[in-house]
Design a protein around this motif. Structure first.
Motif, PDB file in Angstrom:
ATOM      1  N   ILE A  19       0.816  -1.211   0.000  1.00 55.27           N
ATOM      2  CA  ILE A  19       0.000   0.000   0.000  1.00 55.27           C
ATOM      3  C   ILE A  19       0.853   1.266   0.000  1.00 55.27           C
ATOM      4  O   ILE A  19       0.541   2.249  -0.674  1.00 55.27           O
ATOM      5  CB  ILE A  19      -0.943  -0.011   1.227  1.00 55.27           C
ATOM      6  N   GLN A  20       1.946   1.228   0.762  1.00 53.62           N
ATOM      7  CA  GLN A  20       2.785   2.426   0.850  1.00 53.62           C
ATOM      8  C   GLN A  20       3.381   2.780  -0.515  1.00 53.62           C
ATOM      9  O   GLN A  20       3.363   3.945  -0.940  1.00 53.62           O
ATOM     10  CB  GLN A  20       3.887   2.224   1.894  1.00 53.62           C
ATOM     11  N   ALA A  21       3.913   1.795  -1.225  1.00 59.53           N
ATOM     12  CA  ALA A  21       4.450   2.046  -2.561  1.00 59.53           C
ATOM     13  C   ALA A  21       3.340   2.471  -3.517  1.00 59.53           C
ATOM     14  O   ALA A  21       3.536   3.355  -4.372  1.00 59.53           O
ATOM     15  CB  ALA A  21       5.155   0.801  -3.094  1.00 59.53           C
ATOM     16  N   ASP A  22       2.180   1.852  -3.379  1.00 60.23           N
ATOM     17  CA  ASP A  22       1.053   2.173  -4.248  1.00 60.23           C
ATOM     18  C   ASP A  22       0.648   3.635  -4.116  1.00 60.23           C
ATOM     19  O   ASP A  22       0.466   4.342  -5.109  1.00 60.23           O
ATOM     20  CB  ASP A  22      -0.137   1.279  -3.899  1.00 60.23           C
ATOM     21  N   ILE A  23       0.480   4.084  -2.868  1.00 55.18           N
ATOM     22  CA  ILE A  23       0.082   5.474  -2.634  1.00 55.18           C
ATOM     23  C   ILE A  23       1.125   6.430  -3.200  1.00 55.18           C
ATOM     24  O   ILE A  23       0.797   7.430  -3.854  1.00 55.18           O
ATOM     25  CB  ILE A  23      -0.111   5.729  -1.129  1.00 55.18           C
ATOM     26  N   LYS A  24       2.394   6.130  -2.939  1.00 55.58           N
ATOM     27  CA  LYS A  24       3.464   7.014  -3.421  1.00 55.58           C
ATOM     28  C   LYS A  24       3.466   7.087  -4.944  1.00 55.58           C
ATOM     29  O   LYS A  24       3.624   8.172  -5.530  1.00 55.58           O
ATOM     30  CB  LYS A  24       4.819   6.514  -2.912  1.00 55.58           C
ATOM     31  N   ALA A  25       3.308   5.948  -5.608  1.00 51.55           N
ATOM     32  CA  ALA A  25       3.357   5.933  -7.075  1.00 51.55           C
ATOM     33  C   ALA A  25       2.204   6.718  -7.677  1.00 51.55           C
ATOM     34  O   ALA A  25       2.401   7.521  -8.605  1.00 51.55           O
ATOM     35  CB  ALA A  25       3.341   4.494  -7.578  1.00 51.55           C
ATOM     36  N   GLY A  30       0.460  12.159 -10.155  1.00 56.15           N
ATOM     37  CA  GLY A  30      -0.603  13.149 -10.203  1.00 56.15           C
ATOM     38  C   GLY A  30      -1.991  12.637  -9.928  1.00 56.15           C
ATOM     39  O   GLY A  30      -2.972  13.366 -10.145  1.00 56.15           O
ATOM     40  N   GLY A  31      -2.119  11.393  -9.458  1.00 54.65           N
ATOM     41  CA  GLY A  31      -3.422  10.834  -9.153  1.00 54.65           C
ATOM     42  C   GLY A  31      -3.773  10.948  -7.682  1.00 54.65           C
ATOM     43  O   GLY A  31      -2.985  11.420  -6.852  1.00 54.65           O
ATOM     44  N   PHE A  32      -4.990  10.492  -7.339  1.00 48.75           N
ATOM     45  CA  PHE A  32      -5.477  10.489  -5.962  1.00 48.75           C
ATOM     46  C   PHE A  32      -5.655   9.042  -5.519  1.00 48.75           C
ATOM     47  O   PHE A  32      -6.438   8.294  -6.106  1.00 48.75           O
ATOM     48  CB  PHE A  32      -6.808  11.238  -5.838  1.00 48.75           C
ATOM     49  N   ALA A  33      -4.887   8.640  -4.510  1.00 50.40           N
ATOM     50  CA  ALA A  33      -4.882   7.256  -4.058  1.00 50.40           C
ATOM     51  C   ALA A  33      -5.801   7.051  -2.869  1.00 50.40           C
ATOM     52  O   ALA A  33      -5.782   7.827  -1.903  1.00 50.40           O
ATOM     53  CB  ALA A  33      -3.460   6.838  -3.686  1.00 50.40           C
ATOM     54  N   MET A  34      -6.596   5.976  -2.938  1.00 54.79           N
ATOM     55  CA  MET A  34      -7.445   5.532  -1.838  1.00 54.79           C
ATOM     56  C   MET A  34      -7.122   4.073  -1.567  1.00 54.79           C
ATOM     57  O   MET A  34      -6.611   3.387  -2.455  1.00 54.79           O
ATOM     58  CB  MET A  34      -8.924   5.702  -2.210  1.00 54.79           C
ATOM     59  N   ARG A 237       8.716   3.833 -17.501  1.00 55.30           N
ATOM     60  CA  ARG A 237       9.701   4.914 -17.415  1.00 55.30           C
ATOM     61  C   ARG A 237       9.809   5.417 -15.976  1.00 55.30           C
ATOM     62  O   ARG A 237      10.915   5.681 -15.481  1.00 55.30           O
ATOM     63  CB  ARG A 237       9.315   6.060 -18.347  1.00 55.30           C
ATOM     64  N   TYR A 238       8.686   5.561 -15.329  1.00 54.01           N
ATOM     65  CA  TYR A 238       8.678   6.023 -13.935  1.00 54.01           C
ATOM     66  C   TYR A 238       9.411   5.039 -13.032  1.00 54.01           C
ATOM     67  O   TYR A 238      10.259   5.437 -12.212  1.00 54.01           O
ATOM     68  CB  TYR A 238       7.229   6.213 -13.471  1.00 54.01           C
ATOM     69  N   VAL A 239       9.117   3.755 -13.171  1.00 53.12           N
ATOM     70  CA  VAL A 239       9.763   2.756 -12.313  1.00 53.12           C
ATOM     71  C   VAL A 239      11.263   2.713 -12.559  1.00 53.12           C
ATOM     72  O   VAL A 239      12.058   2.633 -11.612  1.00 53.12           O
ATOM     73  CB  VAL A 239       9.128   1.364 -12.524  1.00 53.12           C
ATOM     74  N   ARG A 240      11.688   2.771 -13.806  1.00 53.01           N
ATOM     75  CA  ARG A 240      13.119   2.763 -14.087  1.00 53.01           C
ATOM     76  C   ARG A 240      13.805   3.983 -13.483  1.00 53.01           C
ATOM     77  O   ARG A 240      14.910   3.883 -12.928  1.00 53.01           O
ATOM     78  CB  ARG A 240      13.372   2.690 -15.596  1.00 53.01           C
ATOM     79  N   ALA A 241      13.174   5.144 -13.572  1.00 55.59           N
ATOM     80  CA  ALA A 241      13.753   6.344 -12.972  1.00 55.59           C
ATOM     81  C   ALA A 241      13.818   6.214 -11.455  1.00 55.59           C
ATOM     82  O   ALA A 241      14.800   6.636 -10.825  1.00 55.59           O
ATOM     83  CB  ALA A 241      12.932   7.570 -13.364  1.00 55.59           C
ATOM     84  N   ALA A 242      12.785   5.610 -10.863  1.00 50.04           N
ATOM     85  CA  ALA A 242      12.754   5.435  -9.405  1.00 50.04           C
ATOM     86  C   ALA A 242      13.812   4.438  -8.944  1.00 50.04           C
ATOM     87  O   ALA A 242      14.397   4.598  -7.857  1.00 50.04           O
ATOM     88  CB  ALA A 242      11.366   4.984  -8.971  1.00 50.04           C
ATOM     89  N   THR A 261       9.693  12.060  -9.266  1.00 48.06           N
ATOM     90  CA  THR A 261       9.019  13.060 -10.084  1.00 48.06           C
ATOM     91  C   THR A 261       8.779  14.366  -9.325  1.00 48.06           C
ATOM     92  O   THR A 261       8.315  15.349  -9.913  1.00 48.06           O
ATOM     93  CB  THR A 261       7.653  12.541 -10.549  1.00 48.06           C
ATOM     94  N   VAL A 262       9.054  14.371  -8.024  1.00 48.91           N
ATOM     95  CA  VAL A 262       8.673  15.479  -7.156  1.00 48.91           C
ATOM     96  C   VAL A 262       9.846  16.442  -6.966  1.00 48.91           C
ATOM     97  O   VAL A 262      10.990  15.992  -6.755  1.00 48.91           O
ATOM     98  CB  VAL A 262       8.191  14.966  -5.787  1.00 48.91           C
ATOM     99  N   ASP A 263       9.576  17.718  -6.999  1.00 43.91           N
ATOM    100  CA  ASP A 263      10.592  18.750  -6.756  1.00 43.91           C
ATOM    101  C   ASP A 263      10.197  19.560  -5.532  1.00 43.91           C
ATOM    102  O   ASP A 263       9.503  20.582  -5.644  1.00 43.91           O
ATOM    103  CB  ASP A 263      10.718  19.658  -7.978  1.00 43.91           C
ATOM    104  N   PRO A 264      10.595  19.120  -4.322  1.00 43.96           N
ATOM    105  CA  PRO A 264      10.201  19.862  -3.120  1.00 43.96           C
ATOM    106  C   PRO A 264      10.778  21.265  -3.075  1.00 43.96           C
ATOM    107  O   PRO A 264      10.238  22.156  -2.405  1.00 43.96           O
ATOM    108  CB  PRO A 264      10.738  19.011  -1.977  1.00 43.96           C
TER     109      PRO A 264
END
Length: 269
Positions: A19-25, A30-34, A237-242, A261-264
């Motif tokens: 769940i933790q990885a799911d929410i983060k991904a 840019g989505g909303f995780a439940m 692409r996202y997973v490879r970058a991560a 993908t995040v720029d704090p």
């Protein structure tokens, strides 16, 4: 924020998978995780040290209250550890989320080798859950259990994917990372044909949660209106970058950088 994704899966206390990885991904894309949590695990990069199951009736309640109020544009399933849980989740999807795209990741074994699916639940998974899916995302060991034979090369992947589609699944993304070699081949098979995605292997032990992350990233894409192929391309692409940006935490299979993908820093500018 666009695209509501309901994730039905287990919790990873180490934060790298489940769940933790799911929410983060989903959030990173840019989505909303439940969530509807199916089990609690005491887990770190070295393995799973304990599991506490969630009552199937409560899993259904988690799904029901979210779907009735917020709704969902896509669903993702992960760890569904036994027959009662699979039955409960399948029934709730059929009741409240019929027609909503479902990415089913048939989680069977944790990265460290701990079993996450009861042996007698494989038949229920194949008969009840997989036919509800838009796409399933097994790795090779999971696919071998589902088709009942070894898969040793890309030709074997193609044959296995055809057999998996024969279970009533419209599309299969079969992940080939367990094959030997300097490249990794993933195979997407749909009614329209098969497509291979080939990339250089990233040499690292920090791959904990890659399957969960990929499936949720695909679900986020579907929730946002992407085609299945485009959702798969972006998710890979996202997973490879991560993976490439993994922070190196832990003494075993470490987590990815889900926030790649995040720029704090932009909050300070």
């Amino acid at each position: 924020m666009q695209g509501r994704v309901l994730i039905i899966a287990g919790s990873d206390s180490g934060g790298g998978a489940g769940i933790q990885a799911d929410i983060k991904a989903v959030t990173a894309l840019g989505g909303f995780a439940m969530t509807a949590i199916t089990a609690l695990t005491a887990q770190n990069t070295l393995g799973v040290h304990g599991v506490v199951a969630v009552d199937p009736a409560f899993i259904r309640q988690q799904m029901a209250v979210v779907l009735d109020d917020i709704g969902a544009d896509a669903l993702k399933t992960g760890m569904l550890h036994d027959v009662p849980v699979i039955e409960a989740v399948a029934e709730e999807i059929a009741l409240r989320a019929k027609g909503v795209p479902l990415v089913a990741d048939p989680v069977m074994v944790a990265k460290g080798g701990h079993p996450l699916l009861a042996p007698d639940a494989v038949g229920s998974l194949k008969a009840r859950l997989l036919p509800l899916a838009t796409v399933i995302t097994p790795n090779l060991p999971e696919a071998e259990v589902l088709v009942g034979r070894p898969i040793r090369d890309v030709a074997g992947m193609r044959a296995a994917a055809a057999d998996l589609r024969a279970l009533g699944v419209p599309a299969v993304l079969l992940k080939g990372g367990h094959l030997d070699g300097d490249t990794v081949t993933d195979l997407l098979v749909t009614e329209g044909g098969a497509e291979e995605f080939v990339d250089a292997r990233i040499a690292t032990r920090h791959t904990h949660g890659t399957g969960c992350t990929l499936a949720s990233a695909i679900a986020a894409g579907l929730a946002q209106g992407l085609s299945l192929r485009d959702a798969v391309v972006r998710a890979r692409r996202y997973v490879r970058a991560a993976i490439a940006a993994a922070p190196g935490y832990g003494g075993g299979h470490g987590p990815l950088d889900h926030g790649v993908t995040v720029d704090p820093g932009r909050m300070l500018r």
